[in-house]
Design an enzyme around this catalytic site. Sequence first.
Site, PDB file in Angstrom:
ATOM      1  CG  ASP A 141      -0.076  -0.451   2.931  1.00  0.00           C
ATOM      2  OD1 ASP A 141       0.662   0.386   2.774  1.00  0.00           O
ATOM      3  OD2 ASP A 141      -0.269  -0.929   3.408  1.00  0.00           O
ATOM      4  CD  GLU A 145      19.420 -24.658 -16.046  1.00  0.00           C
ATOM      5  OE1 GLU A 145      18.042 -25.174 -16.253  1.00  0.00           O
ATOM      6  OE2 GLU A 145      20.236 -24.680 -15.304  1.00  0.00           O
TER       7      GLU A 145
END
Length: 604
Positions: free
Chosen positions: A406, A486
Amino acid sequence: MALSLVIQMRDPVTGLTLRLYYGVFEKEDVITRSAEILNETAGTVQLHKALSACLDIPFGDWELIHFPGRHCMERQAERRKLMDGIQKISSRRGSSSHQHNPFAILALPETSEDYGECLGAMLVYSGSFQIEIEKTQMRAVRMVLGIQEEQFLWKLERGESFVMPEVLLSYSGRGLTGLSHNYADFIREHICRGKYKKARRPILINNWEATYFDFTAEKLLDIAEKAGELGIEMLVLDDGWFGRRDCETDGLGDWYVNEEKLGGNLNSLIEKINKMGMKFGIWVEPEMVNEDSDLYKAHPDWALSVPGREPVMGRCQLALDMGRQEVQDYLYEALRTLLSEHPIDYIKWDMNRNLSDIYSRVLAPERQGEAGHRYILGVYALLERLTEAFPDVLFEGCSGGGGRFDCGMLCYSPQIWCSDDTDAIARLKIQYGTSFGYPVSAMGAHVSACPNHQTGRSTPLRTRGVVAMSGTFGCELDLALLDEAERQEIAEQIDQFKAYYPLIQWGDYYRLTDAIADTYFTAWQFASKDGAEALLNVVVVSPQANPTPIHVRLKGLREEAVYLEKTEGKYYSGAALMYGGFTLPILKGDYPAVQYYFVKEGSE
Ligand code: GLA
């Protein structure tokens, strides 16, 4: 620059004064509003409700868009018709919560991403809140929002005043995308503060999903070394470095280094990490305490609990009474010591349980209705002191993932860990919902291991990279378990993210599909404010046999300009991309993802 307006009213019956504060931010098209009640009467007044704003709309068949969810599944955007009567979105959990977000949108039925009217109301508040939307008998709509009224009761003595949380109101006549841009621009400019408001934030690796509580200094150094080789800029040491913290049951509250576990002091670990060219960040959960901790043994009354009753535990812990000055001072001192005695560049500020037993041992019985709001004010006061004293430290908010996502927390931490669910496909929906009200620069997102630890799903590394790039981008996995190819791929993603950083973090974000309703693929896009560049992102969520083409129309470009798409080296006019669209090659397999970068001729 903002224009402010204060309207002062006096109630001749009670003698109370009400001040309404308005801020007009023309550029971002946001109006802020808060209210203050002043008690200039001869006696004490009790406030039973503290609501910040009331919006009456006398026309329109408005629909409600809100963001319900749960832990690991935050902010799942939902749009529904308003029913007669009052519908309420709220949290009673002491924080804004995983279950609801203190943000709601009203949209007319025809309003889409690009067209139509909508208005938003967002609380700058991290505690229990409520948003009530009423459809009246006369077909009018009333939205009222502020602090949760259940359990709230504030005693206002003579001469005192009470300020309600601020609300951010915005309107768009150009659809939901326009409204999201207003909020994203406003939050980036006026809510986020400090050094990292505009500066590029370091790309981090967090050890949580790599080791959980089970780490040694050697393991951390190994992670840091491998991360540094890939271009990662900071190691974040998560939970488990302090007190006797080897599992969830112990140690919260004891913010001193467990040197036995680290095989030495923290500075020597940080020094080694810094020597690798990496910054160092650390996890804390200051608002909480385990019963099995030195802090709790010394100050059992500092925890929120009701006298004579067994308190309800959450993740084996209790919440401290953050409204108490001595609790704030203890935590300030503990964290000041940690930050001043060690070269720490970043703090992950966690909060891993909902509040219950909201009873403060220092408030009189008739003032217990103040404890919840005082808790949040205490958290803000502590964060204010710390961010002022340590302006170079980057704070990232967290609450079991995105349980306190928030604008209250964004005032102190310009980024918040979006969710404990790091699965790229689940994240599509979480980040989609979050994007209605919050900027991408606020969304903590990491590449994690497969099978994913929360869902068990496997997704290509590329897909995990594309999704994490639509956030702050970081890694949270054991790089030692990856193969060379990777690791190389992650290094390339990091290079790409650094190159796209201004576009992703400061550009406009466009939702090109509905991540909840469109089950075939999810597409979204960034465009720089001047339309000079754009980045298209597509993830196939459910591959089809004999697939229909994936065709998307881009947004935010300049009609008359010519764009070079870098991957295929082809040129398109802005008008063709926006009105004709762009067809992707067929994408097969499990959750493939692609990115296309477009740059306007002359701006390369
Ligand atoms: C919360 C956070 C995680 C991790 C753990 C540590 O769940 O969301 O990222 O920090 O706490 O206990």
